[in-house]
Motif scaffolding. Structure first.
Motif, PDB file in Angstrom:
ATOM      1  N   GLY A   5       0.749  -1.236   0.080  1.00  0.00           N
ATOM      2  CA  GLY A   5      -0.085  -0.042  -0.029  1.00  0.00           C
ATOM      3  C   GLY A   5       0.714   1.310   0.176  1.00  0.00           C
ATOM      4  N   HIS A   6       1.824   1.147   0.816  1.00  0.00           N
ATOM      5  CA  HIS A   6       2.964   2.405   0.672  1.00  0.00           C
ATOM      6  C   HIS A   6       3.439   2.644  -0.913  1.00  0.00           C
ATOM      7  N   TYR A   7       3.817   1.525  -1.198  1.00  0.00           N
ATOM      8  CA  TYR A   7       4.318   1.736  -2.702  1.00  0.00           C
ATOM      9  C   TYR A   7       3.378   2.263  -3.409  1.00  0.00           C
ATOM     10  N   LEU A   8       2.298   1.724  -3.749  1.00  0.00           N
ATOM     11  CA  LEU A   8       1.301   2.306  -4.392  1.00  0.00           C
ATOM     12  C   LEU A   8       0.857   3.706  -4.024  1.00  0.00           C
ATOM     13  N   TRP A   9       1.172   4.244  -2.954  1.00  0.00           N
ATOM     14  CA  TRP A   9       0.988   5.745  -2.645  1.00  0.00           C
ATOM     15  C   TRP A   9       1.880   6.544  -3.236  1.00  0.00           C
ATOM     16  N   HIS A  52      -3.588   8.903 -12.981  1.00  0.00           N
ATOM     17  CA  HIS A  52      -2.531   7.950 -12.588  1.00  0.00           C
ATOM     18  C   HIS A  52      -2.913   7.714 -10.972  1.00  0.00           C
ATOM     19  N   PHE A  53      -3.454   9.042 -10.395  1.00  0.00           N
ATOM     20  CA  PHE A  53      -3.706   8.776  -8.868  1.00  0.00           C
ATOM     21  C   PHE A  53      -4.766   7.733  -8.754  1.00  0.00           C
ATOM     22  N   PHE A  54      -5.864   7.972  -9.324  1.00  0.00           N
ATOM     23  CA  PHE A  54      -7.264   7.037  -9.297  1.00  0.00           C
ATOM     24  C   PHE A  54      -6.922   5.627  -9.982  1.00  0.00           C
ATOM     25  N   THR A  57      -4.168   1.612  -9.084  1.00  0.00           N
ATOM     26  CA  THR A  57      -4.413   0.666  -8.299  1.00  0.00           C
ATOM     27  C   THR A  57      -5.447  -0.325  -9.115  1.00  0.00           C
ATOM     28  N   ARG A  58      -6.073   0.238 -10.241  1.00  0.00           N
ATOM     29  CA  ARG A  58      -7.099  -0.400 -10.589  1.00  0.00           C
ATOM     30  C   ARG A  58      -6.911  -0.920 -12.219  1.00  0.00           C
ATOM     31  N   LEU A  59      -5.960  -0.274 -12.990  1.00  0.00           N
ATOM     32  CA  LEU A  59      -5.765  -0.381 -14.510  1.00  0.00           C
ATOM     33  C   LEU A  59      -4.236  -0.603 -14.683  1.00  0.00           C
ATOM     34  N   PRO A  60      -4.110  -1.669 -15.672  1.00  0.00           N
ATOM     35  CA  PRO A  60      -2.703  -1.745 -16.157  1.00  0.00           C
ATOM     36  C   PRO A  60      -2.148  -0.477 -16.548  1.00  0.00           C
ATOM     37  N   ARG A  61      -0.710  -0.524 -16.612  1.00  0.00           N
ATOM     38  CA  ARG A  61      -0.005   0.566 -16.949  1.00  0.00           C
ATOM     39  C   ARG A  61      -0.213   1.190 -18.203  1.00  0.00           C
ATOM     40  N   PHE A  62      -0.096   0.269 -19.413  1.00  0.00           N
ATOM     41  CA  PHE A  62      -0.357   0.542 -20.634  1.00  0.00           C
ATOM     42  C   PHE A  62      -1.851   1.451 -20.815  1.00  0.00           C
ATOM     43  N   VAL A  63      -2.780   0.839 -20.128  1.00  0.00           N
ATOM     44  CA  VAL A  63      -4.217   1.542 -20.213  1.00  0.00           C
ATOM     45  C   VAL A  63      -4.281   2.842 -19.805  1.00  0.00           C
TER      46      VAL A  63
END
Length: 768
Positions: A5-9, A52-54, A57-63
C-alpha cells in the motif's frame, strides 16, 4: 497498512509531483508562450495526474498511458476552439479534416511532448539519487533564467525547493518501510509527530531565506566575472539602450557585446553583422487597432549607416514641449483619410527610454504614469512611488518633433526609464491605392526634398540602374515604390546571420553589398536598400525604426495562415500585444504630396498592418506580372512543401509516441534481448553469478543492508525482510549461486532459466 500500500501511494503521487516540477520549470517561458499553450499544459498535467492517482491501483499501466493520450486531443480542441477559423461549406471531407488538424498545430505536439516528459520522469524517479539529478537540473534552469532575464523567479525557486523536500521525504519513508515494515507501520499511529516537525522546518527555512537582507554575492557568476575582466558591463535581457545597429542591441554603456542580440537602441552608424533573437518582453500595447510601434526615423545615410541629424533635417525644424491631453502639432495631410488609434503602453521592465512609441503620427499624449524609487536617508530603497501626469500638465523632459513624428526623451539615455505606463492617440492614414496612384512623391519644401533624396557619393551606379529596371513599367510614383517593395520581398532571403564571406570587399556601400553580393539579411538590409533605391528615383524616403506589432491574442492574422479568408483585412485587430526585443524592426516611409509620410514594408515575412478603404484595388495586380520573382513562381510550391512538412512532422510524432508506448509495454522482453547480446560470450555458470549479483545489488539499492566481511548467505540471513515465500525463493537463488560459484558443476540452460524466473518472482513480490 501493508508495505504494498505504501508503494502504491508513491506510485500514485509521483506523476503529480513531476507535474508540479514541470509547471515551475516552464515558468521561465512566461511572456514567451501564448496563454493557450499554458492552459493546455496545465490542464493536461492535471488530468494525467488524476488518471494515475485514481487508476494506478485498478488499471494496467499501458491502459493509463492510452487514456492520457486520448485526453490530449479534446484538451487541445476545447481550449483552442474559440480560435478555430471556419472553412467553406462546400469543402470535401479530407481537406476539412486536414483543416481541423492544422488548427491544433503546434499545440498537439507541445502537449504530447509534455506528456512524454512527465511519464518518463514518473517512471525514472524511484531513488533519491535520481531525484537529486532532477532537482539540480530544474534549479539550474530557474537560477540561470533569474540571473540573465528580467523575470523574477524567487517564488518558483522556493516552490522547487519545497517540492524537493516533500518528495525526498516521501521517498525516504518509502525506503524506510522497505527495511522494516513493522517499525514503519508504528509511525502512523502518531503521524503528526512526523509531519509537524517537517512542515515547521521547511517553513522556517523559507521564511528566513526570503527575508534575509540583500547583499552583493560572495561569488559572481562565471559569465559576469568574464565580462568584468574585459571591462564590460553585464547586460540582462538586452533592453533599450545605446548601440543600435538595425535591430541589434549592445550594452547599456555602449560597449559592444561579443554576441549581439535583437533590441531597440540609439546608434545606427554602422549597419550589418549577425545577431541572435532575444525574446524577453519589453512592453505590452493595448490598442484599438494593430500597428507597428514607431520610435524615430533617420534621413542621412553615408554608405555604412544612418545618422540622427534632426536639427538640420527640415528648414521648418522645431521642437515643442508636450502637455498631457493637448493636441500635438500635426503634419499637414489635406488629401489623406485618417483613423484615430488609441494605445496604452505598459513597460514590463525598467529600461532607458530614448523615445516614446506610437502608431504612426501621434496626435496627443493622454496620460503618463511615472514610477520612481523613493530616496530615504540617502539610500535608495525598494519603496516605489507612482505619479500620474494628468490633463494639462507638462510632460517633463519630453519634446515632440513633428517633422520626425518623434516623442523624444531628454537627458542621459542610459538612465533607468521612469515611465511605467502612458496612453497616446495617433492619426493613422487609411490606404487608398487608387488615390495614391495619382499622387506625386515630392516635398514642397526644397530643403526637405533635398535632404530626403540625398545620396552618398560612394554609392555605385548599378544601384540606381537596378531601381530603374525594376520600375521601368510603373505608371506612377506610388507604383514605383510598390514595385521596389515587392522586388526586395521576393528576390532576397531573410536571415539574422547573413554570410559575410560572400562580400568581396570591392564595394564600400552597404546597400550595394546587399543587393549584388550578400543577397540575404534582416530588416536593416531590406529597409535601407529600399529607401536608397527610392532616392535614386528622386522619391523622398526616410528610414524608420521601432517595433513590429508583437503577439496579440486577438490578432487572427498572427494566429492563422489562411490568406483566402474573406475580408481578413477588415478583421478586428484590437487587443493587447506583447512586444519583445525580438520584435525590434526597421522599415521605410515615403512622402507623397497631400498625403504625407506613408509606411512600406520590404522585409520578407513581415506585413505592415494597414487600414484600407472599402473595395480597395491594388494597382500592382496587373503590373506585377512584368517583374518575375521567386515569390511569383514558387508560392504554390512553398505552400505544398509546408503541407508535406506538416504531414512529415505529424507522422514522426505519432511514430515516436508508438515507439515509446511499445517500449514501455514490452520493456522486459526488450531487456531480455539486450541481455542475450550482452552476455553472449559468458558461460552458464558466469551468467548465474552475474544475474544473482545484479539482484543482490538491487536489494542494496532498495535499502537492504550490506554487511562487511560477511558471506553472501550470512548477509541474506540477517535481512529481516519479505514474506516466508519470498525468503524461500531467495534461499533457492543462493543455492544456484553457490553451485555455480563453488561446486565446479556445469550449469545448464534450464537451470539458468530457473534462476531468471526466481529473480523475476522476487522482484515482483518485493512488496508482498
Amino acid at each position: 497498512m501493508n508495505v504494498k500500500g505504501h508503494y502504491l501511494w508513491l506510485q500514485r503521487l509521483t506523476p503529480l509531483l513531476v507535474a508540479l516540477m514541470i509547471v515551475n520549470v516552464i515558468s521561465v517561458f512566461r511572456g514567451y508562450w501564448w496563454n493557450d499553450t499554458y492552459q493546455i499544459i496545465w490542464t493536461l498535467l492535471v488530468i494525467t495526474s488524476l488518471i494515475h492517482f485514481f487508476g494506478s491501483t485498478r488499471l494496467p499501466r499501458f491502459v493509463l498511458y492510452l487514456l492520457d493520450l486520448i485526453a490530449i486531443v479534446p484538451i487541445v480542441f476545447l481550449i483552442r476552439k474559440h480560435r478555430f477559423v471556419p472553412i467553406a461549406e462546400d469543402i470535401t471531407l479530407w481537406p476539412r479534416i486536414w483543416h481541423f488538424v492544422q488548427s491544433l498545430h503546434p499545440f498537439i505536439e507541445i502537449a504530447l511532448a509534455v506528456f512524454v516528459v512527465q511519464m518518463i520522469f514518473s517512471a525514472w524517479i524511484t531513488t533519491k539519487k535520481r531525484l537529486y539529478i532532477l532537482f539540480a537540473f530544474s534549479l539550474l534552469v530557474l537560477c540561470v533564467k533569474d540571473s540573465y532575464s528580467p523575470l523574477k523567479l524567487s517564488l518558483e525557486i522556493a516552490l522547487i525547493v519545497v517540492l524537493f523536500l516533500v518528495w525526498h521525504s516521501i521517498i525516504h519513508f518509502h525506503h524506510l518501510q522497505q527495511k522494516s515494515s513493522n517499525s514503519f507501520e508504528l509511525i502512523f499511529y502518531r503521524p503528526l509527530a512526523i509531519i509537524a516537525p517537517m512542515i515547521i522546518v521547511i517553513g522556517m527555512l523559507l521564511i528566513i531565506g526570503m527575508n534575509l537582507p540583500a547583499k552583493p554575492p560572495l561569488l559572481e557568476d562565471p559569465y559576469a566575472l568574464w565580462k568584468h575582466s574585459r571591462g564590460e558591463k553585464v547586460v540582462i535581457g538586452n533592453g533599450l539602450g545605446k548601440g543600435y545597429n538595425g535591430n541589434i542591441s549592445t550594452s547599456l554603456d555602449g560597449s559592444s557585446l561579443n554576441s549581439r542580440t535583437s533590441g531597440y537602441s540609439r546608434t545606427d552608424s554602422e549597419l550589418g553583422g549577425s545577431f541572435e533573437f532575444d525574446y524577453s518582453p519589453i512592453m505590452t500595447v493595448k490598442t484599438t487597432h494593430k500597428s507597428y510601434w514607431r520610435g524615430e526615423s533617420r534621413y542621412y545615410y553615408d554608405g555604412t549607416g544612418w545618422y540622427d541629424t534632426s536639427n538640420s533635417s527640415n528648414s521648418s525644424d522645431s521642437s515643442e514641449i508636450i502637455r498631457v491631453d493637448k493636441a500635438l502639432t500635426a503634419e499637414e495631410r489635406p488629401l489623406a483619410q485618417t483613423v484615430t488609434v488609441e494605445q496604452q503602453y505598459n513597460f514590463v521592465r525598467e529600461a532607458p527610454l530614448p523615445v516614446l512609441f506610437a502608431a504612426g503620427q501621434a496626435s496627443k499624449i493622454v496620460e503618463v504614469v511615472y514610477r520612481d524609487k523613493v530616496n530615504l536617508n540617502e539610500e535608495v530603497t525598494d519603496v516605489i512611488e507612482i505619479t500620474t501626469v494628468g490633463a494639462g500638465e507638462l510632460l517633463d523632459g519630453t519634446t515632440w518633433k513633428h517633422y520626425d513624428w518623434r516623442i523624444e526623451q531628454q537627458g542621459d539615455s542610459t538612465e533607468v526609464g521612469r515611465i511605467s505606463t502612458y496612453n497616446v492617440e495617433s492619426e493613422v492614414i487609411v490606404i487608398d491605392h487608387e488615390a495614391l496612384s495619382e499622387a506625386t512623391a515630392t516635398i514642397a519644401d526644397e530643403t526637405a526634398m533635398k535632404n530626403y533624396t540625398s545620396l552618398p557619393p560612394s554609392i555605385p551606379n548599378r544601384v540606381s540602374q537596378l531601381a530603374h529596371e525594376i520600375t521601368a513599367n510603373a505608371s506612377s510614383d506610388y507604383e514605383k515604390v510598390l514595385l521596389l517593395e515587392q522586388h526586395l520581398k521576393s528576390s532576397y532571403n531573410y536571415t539574422n546571420t547573413p554570410d559575410e564571406t560572400k562580400l568581396t570587399g570591392k564595394s564600400p556601400d552597404f546597400v550595394d553589398q546587399f543587393l549584388f553580393e550578400l543577397q540575404e539579411g534582416y530588416c536593416d538590409y531590406f529597409s535601407t536598400s529600399m529607401a536608397i533605391m527610392a532616392r535614386t528615383l528622386n522619391i523622398p524616403s526616410r528610414w524608420v525604426k521601432g517595433f513590429s506589432s508583437g503577439v496579440g491574442d486577438q490578432s487572427m492574422r498572427d494566429r492563422y495562415q489562411y490568406s483566402n479568408i474573406p475580408d481578413i483585412e477588415n478583421l478586428d485587430t484590437s487587443g493587447t500585444y506583447t512586444v519583445r526585443n525580438a520584435d525590434a524592426h526597421s522599415w521605410v516611409e515615403v512622402y507623397f504630396e497631400g498625403y504625407g509620410w506613408i509606411a512600406f514594408e520590404p522585409t520578407p515575412g513581415f506585413a505592415f498592418p494597414y487600414t484600407y478603404v472599402d473595395d480597395n484595388i491594388n494597382p500592382l495586380e496587373n503590373s506585377l506580372d512584368l517583374v518575375k520573382t521567386p515569390l511569383d513562381t514558387d508560392d504554390m510550391a512553398q505552400q505544398q512543401n509546408g503541407f508535406v512538412n506538416s504531414i512529415k512532422y505529424a507522422i514522426i510524432t505519432i511514430l515516436a509516441a508508438v515507439v515509446i508506448i511499445v517500449g514501455v509495454k514490452y520493456r522486459m522482453e526488450l531487456l531480455q534481448v539486450v541481455n542475450l547480446i550482452r552476455y553472449r560470450k559468458y558461460t552458464m555458470n558466469e551468467r548465474v553469478i552475474i544475474e544473482t549479483t545484479d539482484f543482490i545489488n538491487y536489494c542494496y539499492r532498495n535499502g537492504l543492508a550490506e554487511i562487511n566481511n560477511a558471506t553472501l548467505r550470512e548477509t541474506v540471513s540477517n535481512w529481516n525482510f519479505g514474506s516466508a515465500t519470498w525468503r524461500k525463493d531467495l534461499q533457492q537463488l543462493l543455492h544456484y549461486y553457490e553451485k555455480a560459484y563453488y561446486s565446479g558443476e556445469v550449469i545448464d540452460e534450464k537451470q539458468l532459466s530457473e534462476v531468471k524466473n526466481l529473480i523475476k518472482h522476487l522482484k515482483k513480490n518485493w512488496y508482498s
